[in-house]
Scaffold this motif. Structure first.
Motif, mmCIF file in Angstrom:
data_model
loop_
_atom_site.group_PDB
_atom_site.id
_atom_site.type_symbol
_atom_site.label_atom_id
_atom_site.label_comp_id
_atom_site.label_asym_id
_atom_site.label_seq_id
_atom_site.Cartn_x
_atom_site.Cartn_y
_atom_site.Cartn_z
ATOM 1 N N LEU A 133 -32.294 4.874 7.578
ATOM 2 C CA LEU A 133 -31.225 5.522 8.338
ATOM 3 C C LEU A 133 -30.166 4.518 8.776
ATOM 4 N N GLU A 134 -30.610 3.377 9.254
ATOM 5 C CA GLU A 134 -29.690 2.337 9.714
ATOM 6 C C GLU A 134 -28.790 1.850 8.582
ATOM 7 N N VAL A 135 -29.373 1.605 7.432
ATOM 8 C CA VAL A 135 -28.615 1.094 6.295
ATOM 9 C C VAL A 135 -27.695 2.176 5.728
ATOM 10 N N LEU A 136 -28.171 3.403 5.663
ATOM 11 C CA LEU A 136 -27.402 4.500 5.089
ATOM 12 C C LEU A 136 -26.223 4.886 5.965
ATOM 13 N N GLY A 137 -26.396 4.838 7.262
ATOM 14 C CA GLY A 137 -25.316 5.246 8.158
ATOM 15 C C GLY A 137 -25.304 6.752 8.359
ATOM 16 N N ASN A 138 -24.436 7.223 9.230
ATOM 17 C CA ASN A 138 -24.422 8.640 9.595
ATOM 18 C C ASN A 138 -23.744 9.536 8.581
ATOM 19 N N ASN A 139 -22.664 9.094 7.983
ATOM 20 C CA ASN A 139 -21.841 9.993 7.188
ATOM 21 C C ASN A 139 -22.049 9.892 5.683
ATOM 22 N N LYS A 140 -22.875 8.986 5.229
ATOM 23 C CA LYS A 140 -23.032 8.770 3.802
ATOM 24 C C LYS A 140 -24.244 9.523 3.253
ATOM 25 N N THR A 141 -24.145 9.908 1.977
ATOM 26 C CA THR A 141 -25.288 10.537 1.320
ATOM 27 C C THR A 141 -25.941 9.606 0.317
ATOM 28 N N GLN A 142 -25.221 8.552 -0.083
ATOM 29 C CA GLN A 142 -25.850 7.545 -0.940
ATOM 30 C C GLN A 142 -25.105 6.227 -0.830
ATOM 31 N N ILE A 143 -25.853 5.159 -1.054
ATOM 32 C CA ILE A 143 -25.284 3.816 -0.963
ATOM 33 C C ILE A 143 -26.165 2.881 -1.792
ATOM 34 N N LYS A 144 -25.533 1.850 -2.348
ATOM 35 C CA LYS A 144 -26.262 0.834 -3.108
ATOM 36 C C LYS A 144 -26.234 -0.454 -2.287
ATOM 37 N N VAL A 145 -27.406 -1.046 -2.039
ATOM 38 C CA VAL A 145 -27.502 -2.263 -1.230
ATOM 39 C C VAL A 145 -28.402 -3.276 -1.942
ATOM 40 N N ALA A 184 -34.454 8.971 0.035
ATOM 41 C CA ALA A 184 -35.143 8.337 -1.097
ATOM 42 C C ALA A 184 -34.489 7.009 -1.429
ATOM 43 N N TRP A 185 -35.254 6.141 -2.066
ATOM 44 C CA TRP A 185 -34.698 4.913 -2.617
ATOM 45 C C TRP A 185 -35.208 4.725 -4.032
ATOM 46 N N MET A 186 -34.382 4.085 -4.830
ATOM 47 C CA MET A 186 -34.720 3.799 -6.216
ATOM 48 C C MET A 186 -34.303 2.365 -6.494
ATOM 49 N N GLU A 187 -35.135 1.632 -7.181
ATOM 50 C CA GLU A 187 -34.779 0.271 -7.561
ATOM 51 C C GLU A 187 -33.792 0.364 -8.717
ATOM 52 N N PHE A 188 -32.536 0.114 -8.390
ATOM 53 C CA PHE A 188 -31.437 0.235 -9.349
ATOM 54 C C PHE A 188 -31.465 -0.920 -10.342
ATOM 55 N N SER A 189 -31.729 -2.102 -9.857
ATOM 56 C CA SER A 189 -31.914 -3.296 -10.685
ATOM 57 C C SER A 189 -32.882 -4.200 -9.930
ATOM 58 N N ASP A 190 -33.059 -5.421 -10.400
ATOM 59 C CA ASP A 190 -33.965 -6.335 -9.709
ATOM 60 C C ASP A 190 -33.462 -6.689 -8.314
ATOM 61 N N ASP A 191 -32.136 -6.668 -8.143
ATOM 62 C CA ASP A 191 -31.546 -7.076 -6.868
ATOM 63 C C ASP A 191 -30.996 -5.923 -6.041
ATOM 64 N N GLU A 192 -30.742 -4.772 -6.652
ATOM 65 C CA GLU A 192 -30.081 -3.672 -5.946
ATOM 66 C C GLU A 192 -30.982 -2.455 -5.799
ATOM 67 N N ILE A 193 -30.782 -1.760 -4.688
ATOM 68 C CA ILE A 193 -31.542 -0.543 -4.414
ATOM 69 C C ILE A 193 -30.551 0.552 -4.060
ATOM 70 N N LEU A 194 -30.748 1.715 -4.655
ATOM 71 C CA LEU A 194 -29.927 2.876 -4.363
ATOM 72 C C LEU A 194 -30.653 3.741 -3.334
ATOM 73 N N ILE A 195 -29.962 4.086 -2.256
ATOM 74 C CA ILE A 195 -30.519 4.956 -1.232
ATOM 75 C C ILE A 195 -29.798 6.289 -1.307
ATOM 76 N N VAL A 196 -30.553 7.386 -1.296
ATOM 77 C CA VAL A 196 -29.980 8.722 -1.410
ATOM 78 C C VAL A 196 -30.587 9.623 -0.343
ATOM 79 N N ARG A 197 -29.736 10.362 0.354
ATOM 80 C CA ARG A 197 -30.212 11.345 1.334
ATOM 81 C C ARG A 197 -30.139 12.727 0.687
ATOM 82 N N ARG A 198 -31.234 13.440 0.711
ATOM 83 C CA ARG A 198 -31.283 14.794 0.175
ATOM 84 C C ARG A 198 -30.679 15.747 1.196
ATOM 85 N N ILE A 199 -29.779 16.584 0.751
ATOM 86 C CA ILE A 199 -29.115 17.518 1.665
ATOM 87 C C ILE A 199 -29.707 18.905 1.530
#
Length: 90
Positions: A29-41, A75-90
């Motif tokens: 939740l902290e990383v995703l933030g309030n208004n986003k539905t997906q982010i890559k970190v 949800a999170w998915m390992e996008f690559s070895d260094d990146e992770i995609l976070i997705v909020r289901r609506i």
């Protein structure tokens, strides 16, 4: 006496796992933030915050063979070895 100890150990383990799930969810939740539905970190951000990758509520494999690990509605998915995609289901 044996069964009583066994039940106690199961309760302690369940409480411990629930704590890990709550902590992981709070980090997502902290990383995703309030208004986003997906982010890559970057993965090291999660490691710095103490995220435990092996604890999740369920998972889903999409049609492309990518595995999404869920904690409740995020949800999170390992996008690559260094990146992770976070997705909020609506």
């Amino acid at each position: 006496m044996y069964h009583k100890k066994l039940r106690y150990a199961s309760k302690v383990a369940a409480i411990e796992i629930n704590g890990y799930l709550k902590r992981n969810y709070a980090i997502l939740l902290e990383v995703l933030g309030n208004n986003k539905t997906q982010i890559k970190v970057y993965r090291n951000l999660f490691e710095k915050k103490g995220f435990r990758f092996k604890y999740h509520t369920h998972f889903h494999v999409n049609s492309k063979g990518k595995t999404f690990f869920y904690i409740y509605d995020i949800a999170w998915m390992e996008f690559s070895d260094d990146e992770i995609l976070i997705v909020r289901r609506i």
